[in-house]
Design a protein around this motif. Structure first.
Motif, PDB file in Angstrom:
ATOM      1  N   PHE A   1       0.902  -1.344  -0.070  1.00 33.45           N
ATOM      2  CA  PHE A   1      -0.035  -0.029   0.006  1.00 33.45           C
ATOM      3  C   PHE A   1       1.026   1.248   0.008  1.00 33.45           C
ATOM      4  O   PHE A   1       0.942   2.097  -0.875  1.00 33.45           O
ATOM      5  CB  PHE A   1      -0.887  -0.008   1.244  1.00 33.45           C
ATOM      6  CG  PHE A   1      -1.847   1.077   1.331  1.00 33.45           C
ATOM      7  CD1 PHE A   1      -2.871   1.233   0.086  1.00 33.45           C
ATOM      8  CD2 PHE A   1      -1.925   2.103   2.321  1.00 33.45           C
ATOM      9  CE1 PHE A   1      -3.503   2.329   0.181  1.00 33.45           C
ATOM     10  CE2 PHE A   1      -2.971   2.906   2.315  1.00 33.45           C
ATOM     11  CZ  PHE A   1      -3.694   3.272   1.241  1.00 33.45           C
ATOM     12  N   ILE A   2       2.024   1.414   0.807  1.00 33.52           N
ATOM     13  CA  ILE A   2       2.886   2.358   0.916  1.00 33.52           C
ATOM     14  C   ILE A   2       3.609   2.347  -0.562  1.00 33.52           C
ATOM     15  O   ILE A   2       3.527   3.417  -0.935  1.00 33.52           O
ATOM     16  CB  ILE A   2       3.846   2.202   1.911  1.00 33.52           C
ATOM     17  CG1 ILE A   2       3.288   2.346   3.475  1.00 33.52           C
ATOM     18  CG2 ILE A   2       4.965   2.926   2.075  1.00 33.52           C
ATOM     19  CD1 ILE A   2       3.936   1.763   4.477  1.00 33.52           C
ATOM     20  N   SER A   3       4.000   1.569  -0.990  1.00 30.14           N
ATOM     21  CA  SER A   3       4.542   1.267  -2.399  1.00 30.14           C
ATOM     22  C   SER A   3       3.733   2.268  -3.520  1.00 30.14           C
ATOM     23  O   SER A   3       3.877   2.894  -4.587  1.00 30.14           O
ATOM     24  CB  SER A   3       5.000   0.043  -2.852  1.00 30.14           C
ATOM     25  OG  SER A   3       5.897  -0.296  -1.875  1.00 30.14           O
TER      26      SER A   3
ATOM     27  N   SER B   1       6.987  15.726   2.172  1.00 36.80           N
ATOM     28  CA  SER B   1       7.387  16.826   1.016  1.00 36.80           C
ATOM     29  C   SER B   1       6.258  16.828   0.016  1.00 36.80           C
ATOM     30  O   SER B   1       6.013  18.017  -0.419  1.00 36.80           O
ATOM     31  CB  SER B   1       8.575  16.099   0.288  1.00 36.80           C
ATOM     32  OG  SER B   1       9.701  15.962   1.258  1.00 36.80           O
ATOM     33  N   TYR B   2       5.551  16.015  -0.292  1.00 37.95           N
ATOM     34  CA  TYR B   2       4.683  16.154  -1.398  1.00 37.95           C
ATOM     35  C   TYR B   2       3.443  16.994  -0.527  1.00 37.95           C
ATOM     36  O   TYR B   2       2.993  17.916  -1.154  1.00 37.95           O
ATOM     37  CB  TYR B   2       4.059  14.696  -1.634  1.00 37.95           C
ATOM     38  CG  TYR B   2       4.690  13.934  -2.705  1.00 37.95           C
ATOM     39  CD1 TYR B   2       4.526  14.488  -3.733  1.00 37.95           C
ATOM     40  CD2 TYR B   2       5.189  12.804  -2.247  1.00 37.95           C
ATOM     41  CE1 TYR B   2       5.154  13.727  -4.864  1.00 37.95           C
ATOM     42  CE2 TYR B   2       5.867  11.965  -3.375  1.00 37.95           C
ATOM     43  CZ  TYR B   2       5.896  12.413  -4.773  1.00 37.95           C
ATOM     44  OH  TYR B   2       6.524  11.697  -5.504  1.00 37.95           O
ATOM     45  N   CYS B   3       3.189  16.810   0.458  1.00 37.07           N
ATOM     46  CA  CYS B   3       2.210  17.720   1.209  1.00 37.07           C
ATOM     47  C   CYS B   3       2.461  18.868   1.325  1.00 37.07           C
ATOM     48  O   CYS B   3       1.618  19.831   1.014  1.00 37.07           O
ATOM     49  CB  CYS B   3       1.844  17.009   2.598  1.00 37.07           C
ATOM     50  SG  CYS B   3       0.632  17.847   3.718  1.00 37.07           S
ATOM     51  N   LEU B   4       3.899  19.333   1.738  1.00 36.70           N
ATOM     52  CA  LEU B   4       4.342  20.709   1.886  1.00 36.70           C
ATOM     53  C   LEU B   4       4.526  21.329   0.548  1.00 36.70           C
ATOM     54  O   LEU B   4       3.973  22.579   0.578  1.00 36.70           O
ATOM     55  CB  LEU B   4       5.660  20.799   2.555  1.00 36.70           C
ATOM     56  CG  LEU B   4       5.666  20.131   3.947  1.00 36.70           C
ATOM     57  CD1 LEU B   4       7.082  20.205   4.512  1.00 36.70           C
ATOM     58  CD2 LEU B   4       4.467  21.260   4.999  1.00 36.70           C
TER      59      LEU B   4
ATOM     60  N   ILE C   1      -4.248  14.423  -0.785  1.00 37.07           N
ATOM     61  CA  ILE C   1      -4.914  13.189  -0.003  1.00 37.07           C
ATOM     62  C   ILE C   1      -4.122  11.889  -0.228  1.00 37.07           C
ATOM     63  O   ILE C   1      -4.091  11.123   0.729  1.00 37.07           O
ATOM     64  CB  ILE C   1      -6.294  12.961  -0.802  1.00 37.07           C
ATOM     65  CG1 ILE C   1      -7.237  14.145  -0.653  1.00 37.07           C
ATOM     66  CG2 ILE C   1      -6.816  11.698  -0.853  1.00 37.07           C
ATOM     67  CD1 ILE C   1      -8.540  14.348  -1.618  1.00 37.07           C
ATOM     68  N   LEU C   2      -3.113  11.916  -1.064  1.00 41.44           N
ATOM     69  CA  LEU C   2      -2.246  10.668  -1.283  1.00 41.44           C
ATOM     70  C   LEU C   2      -1.192  10.811  -0.236  1.00 41.44           C
ATOM     71  O   LEU C   2      -0.606   9.785   0.358  1.00 41.44           O
ATOM     72  CB  LEU C   2      -1.704  10.567  -2.653  1.00 41.44           C
ATOM     73  CG  LEU C   2      -2.364  10.225  -3.972  1.00 41.44           C
ATOM     74  CD1 LEU C   2      -1.495  10.352  -5.089  1.00 41.44           C
ATOM     75  CD2 LEU C   2      -2.844   8.744  -3.641  1.00 41.44           C
ATOM     76  N   SER C   3      -0.832  12.013   0.269  1.00 45.02           N
ATOM     77  CA  SER C   3       0.229  12.103   1.084  1.00 45.02           C
ATOM     78  C   SER C   3      -0.103  11.877   2.326  1.00 45.02           C
ATOM     79  O   SER C   3       1.080  11.539   3.319  1.00 45.02           O
ATOM     80  CB  SER C   3       1.105  13.688   1.014  1.00 45.02           C
ATOM     81  OG  SER C   3      -0.013  14.597   1.480  1.00 45.02           O
ATOM     82  N   LEU C   4      -1.184  12.064   2.996  1.00 43.48           N
ATOM     83  CA  LEU C   4      -1.705  11.928   4.398  1.00 43.48           C
ATOM     84  C   LEU C   4      -1.652  10.224   4.786  1.00 43.48           C
ATOM     85  O   LEU C   4      -0.669  10.036   5.620  1.00 43.48           O
ATOM     86  CB  LEU C   4      -2.900  12.370   4.472  1.00 43.48           C
ATOM     87  CG  LEU C   4      -3.094  13.998   4.353  1.00 43.48           C
ATOM     88  CD1 LEU C   4      -4.330  14.301   4.487  1.00 43.48           C
ATOM     89  CD2 LEU C   4      -2.134  14.746   5.197  1.00 43.48           C
TER      90      LEU C   4
END
Length: 166
Positions: free
Chosen positions: A6-8, A78-81, A111-114
């Protein structure tokens, strides 16, 4: 689906989502010519590195390498920020409005980053040591070399496109 897979998946989806937003690629058409080329180039190097790390990292996540889960968490953060800073008009700043599709893709990126951050740190805390040390073949080094060349091309293209607004 187990946590590692899932993480991958979240890493790969995040990289694909980011790739869709390359300046000049059709979705992000904003002009960033007012930003110093050095800063814009550094930002594009960061984004390109983030994308490539997100593509190569899942192999190590699935192999339960503890360090890779920490890197996956950092990628998620990083994506989120990046997306939050863009929404907040902190960086990068452009006189142009954000295209609606870009806004949707950046929201999707958040949404993906969380869950990426949540599951990566959760899995990291459950693994005490790396499972097995991984021996890399010559093929992986060639893939990394090719990825670096592609990355350089992406950085040049994205920076040029963002500077000219094309």
């Amino acid at each position: 689906m187990n946590q590692s897979k899932f993480i991958s998946l979240l890493l790969i989806l995040s990289a694909i989502n980011l790739t869709l937003m390359i300046p000049g690629g059709g979705i992000d058409t904003r002009n960033f010519s007012q930003i110093a080329p050095l800063y814009l180039s550094a930002f594009n190097i960061f984004l390109t590195t983030l994308g490539f790390v997100s593509i190569f990292l899942p192999y190590f996540v699935v192999k339960n390498q503890r360090w890779s889960l920490l890197i996956a968490f950092i990628c998620g953060l990083s994506y989120c920020l990046v997306y939050v800073f863009d929404f907040a008009h902190i960086f990068p700043k452009s006189p142009d409005r954000m295209p609606k599709l870009l806004l949707i893709l950046e929201a999707f990126g958040i949404i993906l980053s969380l869950p990426l951050m949540f599951y990566a740190i959760k899995k990291y805390s459950t693994i005490k040591n790396d499972q097995d040390k991984i021996q890399l073949s010559r093929t992986i080094y060639w893939l990394i070399f090719i990825a670096v060349l592609i990355g350089i091309a992406i950085i040049v293209f994205a920076t040029k496109s963002a500077m000219t607004g094309e």
